[in-house]
Motif scaffolding. Sequence first.
Motif, short mmCIF file in Angstrom:
data_model
loop_
_atom_site.label_atom_id
_atom_site.label_comp_id
_atom_site.label_asym_id
_atom_site.label_seq_id
_atom_site.Cartn_x
_atom_site.Cartn_y
_atom_site.Cartn_z
N ARG A 290 0.83 -1.21 0.00
CA ARG A 290 0.00 0.00 0.00
C ARG A 290 0.87 1.27 0.00
N ARG A 291 2.03 1.19 0.60
CA ARG A 291 2.93 2.36 0.61
C ARG A 291 3.65 2.52 -0.72
N HIS A 292 3.54 1.52 -1.59
CA HIS A 292 4.13 1.58 -2.93
C HIS A 292 3.06 1.20 -3.95
N PRO A 293 2.04 2.03 -4.12
CA PRO A 293 0.89 1.66 -4.96
C PRO A 293 1.25 1.42 -6.42
N TRP A 294 2.40 1.92 -6.85
CA TRP A 294 2.84 1.70 -8.22
C TRP A 294 3.12 0.22 -8.50
N ALA B 128 8.55 0.57 -11.21
CA ALA B 128 7.32 1.29 -11.55
C ALA B 128 7.21 1.48 -13.06
N ALA B 129 5.98 1.53 -13.54
CA ALA B 129 5.74 1.66 -14.98
C ALA B 129 6.40 2.91 -15.56
N ASP B 130 6.50 3.97 -14.76
CA ASP B 130 7.12 5.21 -15.25
C ASP B 130 8.62 5.25 -14.97
N GLY B 131 9.16 4.18 -14.38
CA GLY B 131 10.59 4.10 -14.11
C GLY B 131 11.06 4.93 -12.94
N ALA B 132 10.14 5.53 -12.19
CA ALA B 132 10.54 6.48 -11.16
C ALA B 132 10.94 5.83 -9.84
N ASP B 133 10.63 4.57 -9.65
CA ASP B 133 10.94 3.91 -8.37
C ASP B 133 11.10 2.42 -8.61
N PHE B 134 11.73 1.77 -7.66
CA PHE B 134 11.86 0.31 -7.74
C PHE B 134 12.08 -0.27 -6.36
N LEU B 135 11.80 -1.57 -6.24
CA LEU B 135 12.14 -2.37 -5.07
C LEU B 135 12.93 -3.58 -5.54
N ASP B 136 13.92 -3.99 -4.74
CA ASP B 136 14.65 -5.22 -5.00
C ASP B 136 14.19 -6.29 -4.02
N VAL B 137 14.00 -7.49 -4.52
CA VAL B 137 13.54 -8.60 -3.71
C VAL B 137 14.54 -9.74 -3.82
N SER C 243 14.85 1.53 -3.14
CA SER C 243 15.80 2.07 -4.11
C SER C 243 16.96 2.80 -3.45
N ALA C 244 16.83 3.11 -2.16
CA ALA C 244 17.93 3.75 -1.43
C ALA C 244 18.82 2.73 -0.73
#
Length: 420
Positions: free
Chosen positions: A354-358, A380-389, A404-405
């Motif tokens: 929920r904190r990363h709705p993208w 994210a679809a717009d390339g503005a954020d990401f998460l690594d798993v 991403s940080a």
Amino acid sequence: MTWVDHAIWWHVYPLGFCGAPIRDGDRTLTHRLGRLSHWLDYAVELGASGLLLGPIFASESHGYDTLDPMVIDPRLGDEDDFDRLVAGCRDRGLRILLDGVFSHVGSQHPGVIRALAEGPDGPDADLFDIDWQAKGGPAPRVFEGHSSLVRLNHSSDRAVEYTSAVMAHWLERGIDGWRLDAAYSVPTAFWSRVLPGIRERFPQAWFLGEVIHGDYPEFVDSSGVDSVTQYELWKAIWSSLKDRNLFELAWSLKRHNGFLADFTPNTFIGNHDVTRIASTLGADGAVTALAILMTIGGIPSIYYGDEQGFTGVKEERIGGDDDIRPPVPDHPEQLAGWGQDILRAHQDLIGLRRRHPWLTTATTSTLHLENARFDYRSTAADGADFLDVRIDLTATPRATVIDSAGQTLWSQQAADSAAH
């Protein structure tokens, strides 16, 4: 953005959830649906934004053998019970999706009985798929060999009118859309005849087709549904974790990226038709599977009880669904305490999503891949954020989510340590 872009469904099979008799023939009016109302705050606390309900209409046994789709099943209650449930959901901001069985009806449906009695010229004849020239007399064509399930005649105007009337009736009563049961077994041309008129009257309604195999994008495009059930990914998640073959998951996530380019699939690791994820993978593996579900693109659903670590094995026999469709206590406070750790994991991971709705439309890319280790990036679809798993199956299954940080947002190992 629409309400669907933020949807996380809590999937409930009401007849089982509420403890209704399935096969004993008792159709005494009993107000069991109120039990579900007692669990609405629990659904909110879980992090769900809506209820995806299994069948609630009058039926012969398990709910998918419909007798009257305009009437609440008396084993669950009546329309007043339904109205109270809708009001309770509205008060909490929960959406409602109903299960529409428009592939077939129960063999004891009054219309089927009338059609067989009155013949091919009768007023009900065109609604059902009946072989009027069969040896031994007229014979209904049935769904996947089940003699208790009579097919609708999907080439007829009557079937279009019947389905449209049912959909509109309950949308007017306050629901938000439909899960279309066995949608794969119905010609897409049928859905494309039904849905435009319903959308014109209810533009915010959402339609989810049950599709198991095949060309998902083509089905969506030709039928007009919004989404389908992503069974390919469901299978890849549990079997890659069980077999320690994460190449299967990586391959399916590539396929999933392609689907996301056309539509947003319904993703899940459990439902009313499959063995419980905790029975397949154990509690640790189930949480790892959940971490995958919550960090990839899609509109996820959580099957009731999975968030408590319920177990149950699907069997191919009469009553073989009972273990995966169990009753629950009248109130969530009556649950045993052993499910608290996995519930906390669900709340944490749903909260992360929920904190990363993208993430709803995020695509994945492989960072590192071995049989028992898989690192992927959801972007994210717009390339503005990401998460690594990071998925690690070398010992006890483990998942870690990093932003991403470079900060760890959630760690299965840390969650286990905190719980103990």
